[in-house]
Design a protein around this motif. Structure first.
Motif, short mmCIF file in Angstrom:
data_model
loop_
_atom_site.label_atom_id
_atom_site.label_comp_id
_atom_site.label_asym_id
_atom_site.label_seq_id
_atom_site.Cartn_x
_atom_site.Cartn_y
_atom_site.Cartn_z
N GLN A 40 51.29 54.25 36.01
CA GLN A 40 52.05 53.83 37.18
C GLN A 40 51.16 53.07 38.15
OE1 GLN A 40 55.27 54.01 37.80
NE2 GLN A 40 55.70 55.03 35.84
N ILE A 41 49.89 53.48 38.24
CA ILE A 41 48.95 52.78 39.14
C ILE A 41 48.68 51.37 38.62
CG2 ILE A 41 46.59 52.79 40.00
CD1 ILE A 41 46.77 55.85 40.07
N GLU A 42 48.51 51.25 37.28
CA GLU A 42 48.24 49.93 36.70
C GLU A 42 49.42 48.99 36.90
OE1 GLU A 42 45.53 48.75 35.49
OE2 GLU A 42 44.35 50.60 35.65
N ARG A 43 50.63 49.53 36.86
CA ARG A 43 51.82 48.70 36.97
C ARG A 43 52.18 48.39 38.42
NH1 ARG A 43 56.22 51.73 33.44
NH2 ARG A 43 57.48 50.05 34.37
N ASP A 44 51.54 49.00 39.37
CA ASP A 44 51.88 48.79 40.77
C ASP A 44 51.29 47.45 41.23
OD1 ASP A 44 52.93 49.70 43.35
OD2 ASP A 44 50.81 49.78 43.93
N PRO A 45 52.08 46.48 41.75
CA PRO A 45 51.57 45.17 42.17
C PRO A 45 50.63 45.26 43.36
CG PRO A 45 53.88 45.42 42.77
CD PRO A 45 53.54 46.58 41.92
N VAL A 46 50.91 46.17 44.28
CA VAL A 46 50.04 46.30 45.46
C VAL A 46 48.66 46.76 45.03
CG1 VAL A 46 49.74 47.48 47.65
CG2 VAL A 46 52.03 46.78 46.92
N ALA A 47 48.63 47.73 44.11
CA ALA A 47 47.34 48.21 43.63
C ALA A 47 46.60 47.11 42.89
CB ALA A 47 47.54 49.43 42.73
N SER A 48 47.34 46.25 42.14
CA SER A 48 46.70 45.14 41.41
C SER A 48 46.07 44.16 42.39
CB SER A 48 47.74 44.42 40.55
OG SER A 48 48.28 45.32 39.59
N GLN A 49 46.77 43.80 43.47
CA GLN A 49 46.20 42.90 44.47
C GLN A 49 44.96 43.50 45.11
OE1 GLN A 49 49.28 41.96 47.26
NE2 GLN A 49 50.57 40.85 45.75
N MET A 50 45.01 44.84 45.38
CA MET A 50 43.84 45.49 45.98
C MET A 50 42.65 45.47 45.03
SD MET A 50 45.46 48.79 47.93
CE MET A 50 46.44 48.59 49.39
N ARG A 51 42.89 45.64 43.74
CA ARG A 51 41.78 45.60 42.78
C ARG A 51 41.21 44.18 42.71
NH1 ARG A 51 45.21 49.08 39.90
NH2 ARG A 51 46.05 47.31 38.72
N GLN A 52 42.09 43.17 42.73
CA GLN A 52 41.62 41.78 42.68
C GLN A 52 40.79 41.46 43.92
OE1 GLN A 52 44.77 38.94 42.27
NE2 GLN A 52 43.40 37.16 42.18
N ARG A 53 41.25 41.92 45.11
CA ARG A 53 40.51 41.66 46.34
C ARG A 53 39.16 42.37 46.31
NH1 ARG A 53 43.95 43.45 49.61
NH2 ARG A 53 45.17 41.53 49.72
N LEU A 54 39.14 43.59 45.73
CA LEU A 54 37.88 44.32 45.63
C LEU A 54 36.90 43.58 44.74
CD1 LEU A 54 36.18 46.85 46.19
CD2 LEU A 54 37.33 47.94 44.24
N THR A 55 37.42 43.00 43.65
CA THR A 55 36.54 42.24 42.74
C THR A 55 35.96 41.02 43.46
OG1 THR A 55 37.87 43.00 40.87
CG2 THR A 55 36.44 41.09 40.51
N GLU A 56 36.79 40.35 44.24
CA GLU A 56 36.32 39.17 44.97
C GLU A 56 35.23 39.55 45.96
OE1 GLU A 56 39.83 37.60 46.73
OE2 GLU A 56 40.63 36.77 44.84
N TRP A 57 35.41 40.64 46.67
CA TRP A 57 34.39 41.07 47.64
C TRP A 57 33.10 41.44 46.94
CZ3 TRP A 57 34.69 39.65 52.32
CH2 TRP A 57 35.90 39.60 53.01
N GLU A 58 33.18 42.04 45.77
CA GLU A 58 31.95 42.39 45.05
C GLU A 58 31.20 41.12 44.59
OE1 GLU A 58 33.19 44.97 41.96
OE2 GLU A 58 33.25 46.78 43.24
N VAL A 59 31.96 40.08 44.13
CA VAL A 59 31.32 38.81 43.71
C VAL A 59 30.65 38.15 44.91
CG1 VAL A 59 31.75 36.49 42.81
CG2 VAL A 59 32.86 38.49 41.76
N ALA A 60 31.37 38.15 46.06
CA ALA A 60 30.82 37.53 47.26
C ALA A 60 29.59 38.28 47.73
CB ALA A 60 31.88 37.52 48.36
N LEU A 61 29.59 39.59 47.60
CA LEU A 61 28.45 40.39 48.03
C LEU A 61 27.24 40.09 47.15
CD1 LEU A 61 27.23 42.63 49.79
CD2 LEU A 61 28.12 44.31 48.13
N ALA A 62 27.47 39.93 45.84
CA ALA A 62 26.34 39.63 44.94
C ALA A 62 25.75 38.26 45.27
CB ALA A 62 26.82 39.71 43.50
N THR A 63 26.61 37.29 45.60
CA THR A 63 26.13 35.94 45.91
C THR A 63 25.31 35.95 47.19
OG1 THR A 63 28.08 35.02 44.82
CG2 THR A 63 26.87 33.58 46.32
N GLN A 64 25.78 36.63 48.22
CA GLN A 64 25.09 36.66 49.50
C GLN A 64 23.78 37.42 49.40
OE1 GLN A 64 25.93 35.01 52.24
NE2 GLN A 64 27.74 34.16 51.19
N LEU A 65 23.75 38.46 48.58
CA LEU A 65 22.50 39.19 48.40
C LEU A 65 21.44 38.29 47.78
CD1 LEU A 65 23.70 42.71 47.16
CD2 LEU A 65 22.47 42.20 49.28
#
Length: 495
Positions: A40-65
């Motif tokens: 149910q968590i995987e199928r939830d669209p809100v949770a999917s957007q949150m996971r995508q945003r989390l991935t983007e923040w992690e990529v940005a953090l690695a670049t800035q570091l």
């Protein structure tokens, strides 16, 4: 009913399964997410957007570091944004898990309640069916019992019908001389039903005993005489100074004049009763320093004169000088019981008495005092009966007479009338004290209480009471006292 039992068994199995599911849901709520929740968590669209945003923040953090290093301001802002995105994702996952498990729990709980209600309904139907089955079985048993009785009655009817036919045959037979009478034997009872002696004899004895005790108790309640000293002490509020036994209780007084029993039978039990009465009167605190005593009673014939004469004899035996005055104008008794001595020995006037002195026909008390023929005893007769006895006896002249003879005698006894008339009340107010005579065969409790109450109402001094004619009841106080007295009187034989 068998179908209902099967349905009940199936429902019980279903309820057990639902209870297991509910317990399982409770355990799931306390454990980590299972496959259903994760799906149910995987199928939830809100949770999917949150996971995508989390991935983007992690990529940005690695670049800035790689460009600025660990402590750069931009790196810290991106790291905080990443942590916030991660926290939001975890909250969303927890919310989805709670919603899924709560909905499953509610669904299973509703199914459990529904099945439980259905099971209860089935139980009620089963109980009703069992009750109907029991009633049907009882009705069947009653029906079978009725059939058995019917068969027995049918047999009896057939037997009676056969006997009736035999009787008709005998009655209608032309040759009656050859009739043979057949006796119908009646079976004797196996045991006697009535009476049952082992029950009725003890029961009759107990009932008879209870009836006798009840009758005796009722007779005792209905008898309100002052028969014993205990009755006097219980119902009368005055000291009991003497108890005089009945003549039948003392063998030594047979044929003795009761008015002279102390003189004629000095060693009798009754004489000793009078001596005890004298001693109690002399030592009594209520009679202390009282020389002039009135003797009265509730009604006439109670024995006042008997008490006066015998009590006087006991005082004379002690050497006392006694004067007896007959104040009973209604029924004088001293003149006949203490006759005048010969004319030459009498110091008083031959015809004068108390009434003559009180009416002013003589002025000297010595004119009315006469000798009795017994040393130490003087008598004043009542004289002619006046028309107004109460007024005469309560007059000042009577008071002066008593005062004038007081110092000449040790004791002065007034043989007074009964308290039925006002004469006794008039005298009671003039004397030092009053003795009340109760008769065990005549005086009732109410009369005794009324007598003492009337004396106290006129403030008369009641020094005590005496109970006359006390019967020697079996097992009572007087019987034991009489036996002890007789034994004490026996003279021991010399060896």
């Amino acid at each position: 009913m068998t179908n209902l039992e099967e349905q009940q068994s199936a429902l019980q199995s279903e309820i057990a399964r639902l209870k297991s599911d509910v317990e399982f849901m409770k355990n799931r709520a306390e454990s980590d997410y299972d496959a259903v929740v994760r799906e149910q968590i995987e199928r939830d669209p809100v949770a999917s957007q949150m996971r995508q945003r989390l991935t983007e923040w992690e990529v940005a953090l690695a670049t800035q570091l790689a460009s600025f290093g660990e402590n750069h301001r931009r790196v810290k802002e991106i790291r905080d944004a990443r942590d916030q995105a991660r926290k939001d994702l975890e909250d969303r996952q927890k919310q989805i898990g709670d919603i899924v498990r709560q909905s499953e729990y509610i669904l299973n709980r509703e199914n459990l309640d529904s099945r439980t209600a259905e099971l209860n309904a089935r139980k009620e139907q089963l109980e009703a069916a069992q009750k109907s089955h029991t009633e049907l079985r009882n009705a069947r048993a009653e029906y079978e019992e009725a059939e058995t009785k019917r068969d027995e009655l049918q047999k009896q009817f057939e037997s009676f019908d056969t006997l009736i036919k035999k009787v008709n045959t005998l009655v209608t037979s032309p040759d009656r001389t050859k009739i043979q009478y057949e006796s119908i034997l009646i079976r004797n009872p196996l045991e006697k039903d009535w009476p049952r002696w082992y029950i009725h004899v003890p029961a009759g004895f107990v009932l008879g005993l209870m009836l006798g005790l009840g009758i005796a108790f009722l007779l005792e309640l209905s008898n309100n005489l002052l028969r014993t000293p205990r009755d006097v002490m219980r119902h009368v509020t005055a000291p009991l100074l003497g108890m005089i036994c009945d003549q039948q209780a003392d063998d030594e007084t047979d044929g003795v004049d009761l008015l002279q029993v102390v003189r004629q039978a000095p060693y009798s039990f009754m004489s000793d009763n009078y001596r005890q009465f004298r001693t109690n009167l002399r030592l009594s605190e209520s009679a202390s320093n009282k020389k002039i005593l009135l003797v009265t009673s509730p009604t006439s014939g109670d024995g006042k004169t008997t008490i006066v004469l015998n009590l006087t004899a006991t005082f004379i035996a002690e050497g006392k000088k006694v004067l007896v005055i007959d104040t009973n104008f209604r029924r004088p008794g001293l003149s006949g019981n203490l006759p005048r001595p010969p004319q030459g020995q009498d110091q008083g006037h031959a015809d004068f008495g108390l009434s003559n002195y009180l009416l002013g026909q003589c002025s000297d008390p010595r004119d009315i005092i006469r000798q009795s023929g017994t040393e130490g005893l003087d008598v004043i007769d009542c004289g002619p009966i006046p028309p107004n006895p109460a007024e005469v006896l309560g007059s000042v002249t009577m008071k002066k007479l008593l005062d004038s003879v007081r110092e000449s005698y040790d004791y002065i006894f007034l043989d007074g009338p009964a308290l039925l008339v006002s004469d006794a009340k008039a005298l009671a107010s003039l004397v030092d004290g009053t003795l009340v005579v109760f008769n065990a065969k005549r005086t009732r409790r109410g009369e005794a209480q009324r007598t003492l109450r009337e004396l106290r109402e006129i403030q008369a001094t009641v020094v005590g009471t005496v109970l006359l004619c006390v019967e020697n009841l079996k097992g009572g106080y007087f019987e034991k006292l009489y036996k002890a007295y007789k034994k004490y009187q026996e003279i021991p034989q010399k060896a």
